[in-house]
Design a protein around this motif. Structure first.
Motif, PDB file in Angstrom:
ATOM      1  N   VAL A  30       1.032  -1.174  -0.039  1.00 13.18           N
ATOM      2  CA  VAL A  30      -0.003  -0.086  -0.075  1.00 13.18           C
ATOM      3  C   VAL A  30       0.993   1.234  -0.015  1.00 13.18           C
ATOM      4  N   SER A  31       0.357   2.290  -0.067  1.00 19.46           N
ATOM      5  CA  SER A  31       1.034   3.862  -0.056  1.00 19.46           C
ATOM      6  C   SER A  31       1.871   3.931   1.083  1.00 19.46           C
ATOM      7  N   ALA A  32       3.143   4.576   0.899  1.00 22.56           N
ATOM      8  CA  ALA A  32       3.907   4.980   1.861  1.00 22.56           C
ATOM      9  C   ALA A  32       3.601   6.376   2.438  1.00 22.56           C
ATOM     10  N   GLY A  33       3.751   6.522   3.732  1.00 16.87           N
ATOM     11  CA  GLY A  33       3.513   7.810   4.309  1.00 16.87           C
ATOM     12  C   GLY A  33       1.989   8.128   4.341  1.00 16.87           C
ATOM     13  N   SER A  34       1.556   9.095   5.094  1.00 15.46           N
ATOM     14  CA  SER A  34       0.221   9.339   5.485  1.00 15.46           C
ATOM     15  C   SER A  34      -0.790   9.727   4.313  1.00 15.46           C
ATOM     16  N   ARG A  35      -0.077  10.679   3.380  1.00 11.97           N
ATOM     17  CA  ARG A  35      -0.891  11.053   1.915  1.00 11.97           C
ATOM     18  C   ARG A  35      -2.170  11.625   2.384  1.00 11.97           C
ATOM     19  N   ALA A  36      -3.308  11.052   1.978  1.00 13.08           N
ATOM     20  CA  ALA A  36      -4.592  11.716   2.165  1.00 13.08           C
ATOM     21  C   ALA A  36      -5.059  11.251   3.512  1.00 13.08           C
ATOM     22  N   ILE A  37      -5.223  11.894   4.357  1.00 13.19           N
ATOM     23  CA  ILE A  37      -5.283  11.775   5.773  1.00 13.19           C
ATOM     24  C   ILE A  37      -6.662  12.129   6.155  1.00 13.19           C
ATOM     25  N   CYS A  38      -7.479  13.204   5.823  1.00 13.50           N
ATOM     26  CA  CYS A  38      -8.464  13.787   6.184  1.00 13.50           C
ATOM     27  C   CYS A  38      -9.784  13.074   5.526  1.00 13.50           C
ATOM     28  N   PHE A  39     -10.382  12.140   6.047  1.00 11.45           N
ATOM     29  CA  PHE A  39     -11.486  11.398   5.402  1.00 11.45           C
ATOM     30  C   PHE A  39     -12.788  12.304   5.875  1.00 11.45           C
ATOM     31  N   SER A  40     -13.435  12.775   4.780  1.00  6.63           N
ATOM     32  CA  SER A  40     -14.723  13.701   5.062  1.00  6.63           C
ATOM     33  C   SER A  40     -15.779  12.800   5.225  1.00  6.63           C
TER      34      SER A  40
END
Length: 530
Positions: free
Chosen positions: A57-67
């Motif tokens: 899966v992706s590295a790092g937090s990236r998209a963190i705010c889920f609306s």
């Protein structure tokens, strides 16, 4: 504290070699958007092949705010509770100017929602859960370390040239969903240009592991003492991870700014030398606000960052991509089942291009406010921030990123009549509300999402073919939804005897003053372009 360990997924050798393999749906890209699309189709009984060039899966937090809307979609897919359990829930934000608070805001002042305004969660958790659910479904063929090197569109789909460690092969898919991100190979193969703007300013993202007493809120600083002349954003995540975004300026050297010692110096200036911390992940990015002219190109459809890009302030990138998948899944499933004509997929463009434009507009305006161009623009911004401390009328002009909200599909060709125009017009995502079903507490949105549904308040409509009917009652009644708080009727604006037609993606398609079947069935036919 134990750091999260990324899962590794095995590459499986495909048995078909020498010819062209067949698939009804191929999804290129196994990130947040591609996995959401695959699981959405699986929940609707549609099998797909998902190709990803990586094995994790992706590295790092990236998209963190889920609306909230994205959380509702994840709830429909069966993993919403995991976001609530693991994620950091927040509704409040604070804006600072120099050394004092300018103002604070509450994104969800009312109660009666299953999901909050936002949940902060590292993107890799969401992707891992989506992978697990795709595997359990038995309808998603997950092919890791499978790079799409070429795309040849045809009238009956497209042929993909796939490179793997066990050798290349060709895959013909009737439909291709390009979810392969900013550097989309599918977009390049079709030679499709972006239109829009790339901004000069650069920003540094640092995922920092630390124990800190900051509250669970979104904090945004303009021109703070620890980073003068620039801006800083702070978000809390699970596992004692904090996301910090530092504005660097347009002349910053991206490679130099990634150096750990330089990053550590910036973080230490913000936190103070007495606060211990570790760096988990670092990246440098520039603002991009642009999109493809169209998202549907024959049998190839583009979703997420492969179709549109926005600046990260406002949480519109990942949320917009998930909502692309939510919009497309039910339409493609109906077309594949022969329940709707292929032209229904033209409505993906008609609905999601304006939604992308709305996100781009908000992101561009936020970028202009956060990174003012010229002395006059900076003077205006600083004056607004000064006034916001004491004058509420100035606060709407402060733009640290207009936070993501679902687009209202006002001009959609699928919208039917609005005979009861009080609230939630056609094209609106249905608002949630607490209800009781057979005496048990439940939520309104949990009742929708499979097929088309007619929700009727204080009425018992005749049964109509291809349409599920649900009654909303002010008092308990077996089989009906009990609107015990009155919030469902109020948020939908439904008076007794009125009804609303809901799409499989929980959007309102039409509203009626009565439950007479003929106009309802006409609206249903329009909603599938029959």
């Amino acid at each position: 504290m134990t750091a999260w360990a990324p899962p590794r997924y095995a590459h499986r050798v495909q048995p078909h070699r020498g010819g062209v393999e067949e698939a009804r749906v191929a999804i290129v890209g196994g990130g947040l958007v591609g996995l959401t699309a695959a699981l959405d189709l699986a929940r609707r009984g549609v099998a797909s092949v998902l190709l990803d060039e990586d094995d994790t899966v992706s590295a790092g937090s990236r998209a963190i705010c889920f609306s909230q809307r994205t959380l509702e979609i994840m709830g429909r897919l069966g993993i919403g509770p995991r976001f609530l359990k693991k994620g950091i829930t927040w509704n409040r934000g604070r804006v600072f100017f120099r050394d004092r608070e300018a103002y604070s805001f509450d994104l969800l002042p009312e109660s009666g929602h299953e999901y909050p305004a936002f949940v902060n969660l590292q993107q890799y958790y969401a992707e891992q859960w989506l992978v697990e659910e795709c595997e359990v479904s038995g309808l998603v063929d997950l092919r890791w370390r499978s790079r799409v090197a070429g795309v040849a569109p045809r009238e009956d789909g497209a042929v993909l040239e796939v490179e793997t460690p066990s050798g290349p092969y060709r895959l013909h898919a009737e439909w291709v969903l390009a979810c392969d991100g900013v550097r989309s190979q599918v977009r390049r193969a079709l030679d499709l240009p972006f239109t829009g703007q790339v901004f000069d300013d650069r920003f540094l993202i640092a995922d920092v592991r630390m124990r800190a007493d900051f509250p669970t809120e979104r904090w945004f600083w303009f021109d703070p003492p620890f980073h003068p002349g620039q801006s800083v954003l702070l978000h809390k995540q699970p596992d004692d991870i904090w996301r910090i975004d530092f504005q660097l300026g347009r002349d910053a050297d991206g490679e130099a700014e990634r150096e750990p010692e330089r990053v550590r110096a910036r973080v230490a200036a913000m936190l103070g030398k007495a606060v211990p911390f570790d760096l988990e992940w670092v990246s440098v990015y520039t603002f991009r606000c642009r999109r493809l002219e169209r998202f549907r190109h024959g049998r190839v459809l583009f979703l997420g960052d492969a179709a549109h890009q926005v600046s990260p302030f406002g949480a519109r990138g990942g949320n917009g991509g998930v909502q692309d998948a939510d919009n497309l899944g039910w339409k493609l499933a109906m077309v594949l089942r022969g329940e709707a004509p292929e032209r229904l997929l033209d409505s993906f463009d008609a609905e999601r291009v304006p939604a992308a434009d709305e996100n781009i507009l908000h992101s561009s305006r936020a970028t202009d406010f956060i990174t003012p161009k010229g002395a006059a623009c900076r003077a205006y911004r600083d004056a607004v921030l000064e006034l916001a401390h004491d004058l509420p009328l100035a606060r709407p002009f402060v733009n640290s990123g207009r936070l993501s909200r679902p687009a209202v599909l006002r001009g959609s060709p699928l919208n039917g009549p609005d005979e009861a125009p009080r609230a939630a017009p056609p094209g609106t995502a249905c608002p949630d509300a607490p209800i009781r079903r057979d005496g048990q507490p439940d939520w309104l949105l949990r009742q929708f999402g499979g097929g088309f549904t007619l929700l009727a308040r204080e009425a018992h409509p005749v049964r109509m073919e291809g349409l599920r009917v649900v009654e909303l009652r002010d008092s308990p009644r077996p089989g009906a939804l009990h609107d015990h708080s009155g919030l469902a009727a109020a948020r939908l604006g439904l008076a007794p005897g009125e009804c609303a037609l809901l799409r499989p993606d929980q959007h309102i398609a039409a509203r009626f003053a009565t439950t007479a079947p003929d106009p309802i069935l006409a609206a249903l036919r329009k909603a599938v372009m029959a």
